[in-house]
Design an enzyme around this catalytic site. Structure first.
Site, PDB file in Angstrom:
ATOM      1  N   ARG A  54       0.809  -1.155  -0.109  1.00 31.44           N
ATOM      2  CA  ARG A  54       0.084   0.179  -0.018  1.00 31.44           C
ATOM      3  C   ARG A  54       0.843   1.238  -0.010  1.00 31.44           C
ATOM      4  NH1 ARG A  54       1.936   1.744   4.129  1.00 31.44           N
ATOM      5  NH2 ARG A  54       0.582   3.608   3.920  1.00 31.44           N
ATOM      6  N   GLY A  55       0.216   2.433   0.055  1.00 38.35           N
ATOM      7  CA  GLY A  55       1.177   3.644  -0.064  1.00 38.35           C
ATOM      8  C   GLY A  55       1.301   3.680  -1.930  1.00 38.35           C
ATOM      9  N   ALA A  56       0.900   5.228  -2.197  1.00 39.71           N
ATOM     10  CA  ALA A  56       0.745   5.445  -3.481  1.00 39.71           C
ATOM     11  C   ALA A  56       2.063   5.020  -4.153  1.00 39.71           C
ATOM     12  CB  ALA A  56       0.535   6.803  -3.570  1.00 39.71           C
ATOM     13  N   ARG A  91      -6.842  -0.162  -6.982  1.00 37.20           N
ATOM     14  CA  ARG A  91      -7.242   0.715  -6.093  1.00 37.20           C
ATOM     15  C   ARG A  91      -7.464   2.190  -6.858  1.00 37.20           C
ATOM     16  NH1 ARG A  91      -4.022   1.121  -0.629  1.00 37.20           N
ATOM     17  NH2 ARG A  91      -6.063   2.254  -0.083  1.00 37.20           N
ATOM     18  N   GLN A 201      -2.750   2.604  10.029  1.00 44.20           N
ATOM     19  CA  GLN A 201      -1.480   2.729   9.289  1.00 44.20           C
ATOM     20  C   GLN A 201      -0.492   3.525  10.278  1.00 44.20           C
ATOM     21  OE1 GLN A 201      -4.404   3.184   7.679  1.00 44.20           O
ATOM     22  NE2 GLN A 201      -4.090   2.701   5.424  1.00 44.20           N
ATOM     23  N   ASP A 242      -1.797  10.858  -2.330  1.00 42.64           N
ATOM     24  CA  ASP A 242      -2.090   9.850  -3.039  1.00 42.64           C
ATOM     25  C   ASP A 242      -2.451  10.299  -4.408  1.00 42.64           C
ATOM     26  OD1 ASP A 242      -2.792   8.666  -0.480  1.00 42.64           O
ATOM     27  OD2 ASP A 242      -2.541   7.004  -1.713  1.00 42.64           O
ATOM     28  N   ASN A 252      -5.498  12.534   0.272  1.00 41.97           N
ATOM     29  CA  ASN A 252      -4.404  11.695   1.257  1.00 41.97           C
ATOM     30  C   ASN A 252      -5.288  11.077   2.112  1.00 41.97           C
ATOM     31  OD1 ASN A 252      -2.076  10.895   2.215  1.00 41.97           O
ATOM     32  ND2 ASN A 252      -1.969  11.920   4.109  1.00 41.97           N
ATOM     33  N   LYS A 253      -4.773  10.171   2.873  1.00 48.20           N
ATOM     34  CA  LYS A 253      -5.716   9.393   4.076  1.00 48.20           C
ATOM     35  C   LYS A 253      -6.750  10.085   4.709  1.00 48.20           C
ATOM     36  CE  LYS A 253      -5.308   5.921   4.023  1.00 48.20           C
ATOM     37  NZ  LYS A 253      -6.381   4.892   3.303  1.00 48.20           N
TER      38      LYS A 253
END
Ligand code: MRU
Length: 362
Positions: A54-56, A91, A201, A242, A252-253
């Protein structure tokens, strides 16, 4: 970065067979270091969808290796189109996925099928190596922001949200790269790590990374960030992203926007670290144009952790008849962003500054 003294990247080709792909299963952290071996495009697509990776930037690098695995199985035009479609739908929010797949497509379309496997592995490796160099550059530019504040002689407190560290990229991270560099250069830096509900996270990944590297940090509930800022306990916010529009809006998150509001109200600088592969030059209005991933309500209604007897357990925390919604990202408007930390330097979050700095890409 190192885990217990051994250097790792977040994704690599297996040293023994030289074709399968190894990842760190992030759903097992911080409880276990499980180095999963992926052998098919479908396994890679699952790893991205289920957030083993995960993570862009890491999503982009993983998709690139997913294409390489697909080409090894069948390098035909039909299978290439199929792999690009399956991986592209894993995603929706991180634009690095589309960026990496477009780059793989452009490389492979020029090759006859017989040459595609080698070309795909080479292109995926190049994406990974460039990501490492890019994040290193982000670190050196962001370090200046922390070093400036350290001149007062006081400890520098940085607040971050989610995980934009080395395991969200191939190495170094984006938001955490300047923090690692500040720590390594002897600056007294401390990180407020927001837990980042619902998937935690921050609590499970950022805290794990920082602990492994010896960076002083404290985990706080997401709701505590504004209070810390009001008390003067936050010198700087640095988060990852992201997707950034050409006008500087930042996805972002979920929860990032609230921290940007609190930062503005308290005069705390709010910086966003990103590689240029996270900029979506086709978009102008983040609020209406960036697709926001909706994830399973189970991520909100349950929590997973280690029980006192050592077993990893999932418990329900919401009454069984209460529904839950789970938007995974939010958009912080450019006006709330103090600036962007990119591989080319610090940049204002607006169209003029971005298109000047990235004239060749915009
Ligand atoms: O849903 P995730 O864990 O993939 O979301 C990750 C984030 O929001 C990160 O902050 C962002 O991707 C930047 S990663 C360097």
């Amino acid at each position: 970065m190192k885990i217990d003294g051994t250097p790792y990247r977040a994704i690599w080709v297996d040293e023994t067979d030289r074709w399968s792909v190894r990842i760190i299963d992030q759903t097992k952290l911080p409880w276990a270091l499980d180095l999963v071996r992926l052998t098919t495009m479908e396994e890679m697509a699952h790893a991205i969808r289920a957030m083993l990776v995960r993570g862009a930037p890491l999503i982009g690098a993983s998709a690139a290796y997913g294409v390489a695995l697909a080409m090894r199985a069948d390098p035909s035009d039909v299978n290439l189109a199929h792999a690009l479609e399956v991986l592209g739908n894993t995603r929706p929010t991180a634009v690095n996925l589309r960026w990496a797949l477009a780059r793989m497509r452009d490389v492979l379309h020029k090759q006859p099928p017989a040459a595609r496997t080698a070309a795909a592995y080479e292109a995926a490796a190049a994406i990974c190596d460039e990501d490492v160099a890019t994040n290193h550059a982000i670190g050196t530019h962001g370090l200046k922001l922390i070093a400036e504040r350290a001149q007062s002689g006081r400890r520098v407190n940085v607040l971050t949200h989610c995980n934009a560290g080395w395991i969200a990229t191939v190495d170094w991270g984006t938001a955490l790269a300047p923090i690692y560099m500040a720590h390594d250069s002897g600056i007294d830096v401390h990180v407020w790590v927001e837990e980042t509900r619902p998937r935690n996270q921050g609590a499970s990944l950022t805290a794990w990374e920082l602990a492994k590297h010896g960076v002083p940090h404290t985990v706080i509930a997401d709701n505590a960030g504004g209070h810390m800022m009001q008390r003067g306990d936050v010198d700087l916010v640095i988060v990852g992203t992201d997707r950034v529009t050409r006008t500087g809006d930042v996805a972002n998150k979920i929860g990032t926007y609230l921290k940007a509001l609190a930062a503005r109200d308290n005069g705390v600088p709010f910086w966003v670290a990103l590689p240029s592969s996270t900029i979506d030059w086709t978009l102008r209005d983040g609020l209406t144009e960036i697709p926001i991933e909706e994830r399973s309500s189970a991520e909100v209604t349950t929590m997973t952790g280690r029980a006192l007897d050592g077993a990893i357990t999932t418990i329900r925390i919401v009454p069984k008849d209460s529904p839950a919604a789970n938007p995974a990202f939010d958009v912080t408007p450019a006006r709330l962003v103090s600036g962007l930390i990119t591989e080319r330097g610090l940049c204002e979050a607006n169209e003029e500054a971005l298109t000047t700095m990235f004239r060749d890409l915009a």
